[in-house]
Design a protein around this motif. Sequence first.
Motif, PDB file in Angstrom:
ATOM      1  N   HIS A  31      14.954  21.328  15.169  1.00 51.48           N
ATOM      2  CA  HIS A  31      15.713  20.143  15.556  1.00 51.48           C
ATOM      3  C   HIS A  31      16.862  19.822  14.609  1.00 51.48           C
ATOM      4  O   HIS A  31      16.992  20.369  13.507  1.00 51.48           O
ATOM      5  N   ASN A  37      11.549  16.576  16.859  1.00 47.75           N
ATOM      6  CA  ASN A  37      11.312  17.612  17.865  1.00 47.75           C
ATOM      7  C   ASN A  37      11.257  17.087  19.296  1.00 47.75           C
ATOM      8  O   ASN A  37      11.223  17.872  20.246  1.00 47.75           O
ATOM      9  N   ARG A  55       7.259  23.618  18.052  1.00 46.14           N
ATOM     10  CA  ARG A  55       8.284  22.702  17.562  1.00 46.14           C
ATOM     11  C   ARG A  55       7.868  22.069  16.232  1.00 46.14           C
ATOM     12  O   ARG A  55       7.266  21.004  16.194  1.00 46.14           O
TER      13      ARG A  55
END
Length: 272
Positions: A31, A37, A55
């Motif tokens: 991210h 995320n 993630r």
Amino acid sequence: MTRSTSVSVAGTALHVDDTAESDLTPVVCLHSLFFDNRMFDDLVEAGAGRYRFVRPEYRGQGRSGPADGAVVTIEQCAGDIAAVLDELQIAGAPVIASSMGGDVAARLAVYRPDLVGSLIFLGSSVRPEPADKVAEYVAWSDDVGEHGFTGDRLTMVEQIMFGASTRSDPAKADVLDRWRGRMAALPTSIRPAMIGVMRRRSAVDALGEIDVPALVISGEECPVRPPEWAYELADGLPRGELVMLPRVGHSPLLEAPDTVIPRILDFLDAQS
């Protein structure tokens, strides 16, 4: 269904959301600074049943453990992500990386090429900040670290993360409101991560070592990773391809999901 877990890495623990379908190709999502995320939620929904989405959130950001010093470097983040992938026994994976995530992904691909099978860069570059701007940016980070994301500070980060066309489009008000609220809630403890981004070093000379399929998606209205930086990134990657989007700023995945998500999934399908 997404499974949340915590992975211990070098003095802290990283929060990781994982759709955990062991029979599907894992896709690693990294991210942006100022986001977390959840910026990949729509992509995860669109790719459900086709890919396993992993993630992680960086140290000192999101739901991960705190930073253990005054600066979290990009290199430190790359090492942390490598440790997470080793723990999850993931190698040769596609990596989707937004903004700061692109800096992390490029270093990961150089330092641990066994972990990265392909790359998608969103609103990214691997340049440092302009030398004459670093002191100004660090001072702004110090101010945010003391006062939080309020008033003009929140307005500035919104202008950084979203293009002018997006900010003026009534149809995109919901996504702006959602992320404005999330950015307003960011803790002042994000300062070490901010300093690491502001003081990052160049990785331009290392791009030639990243010999994997790579897609670069950037917006023409991006103020902090302008188009010429995106061209440099795509041109420097041996197998790079560039998609430049009009009326889009620094966050293509959030600003133009109807265009970006299908393009990402098509790219992933082509590598499968």
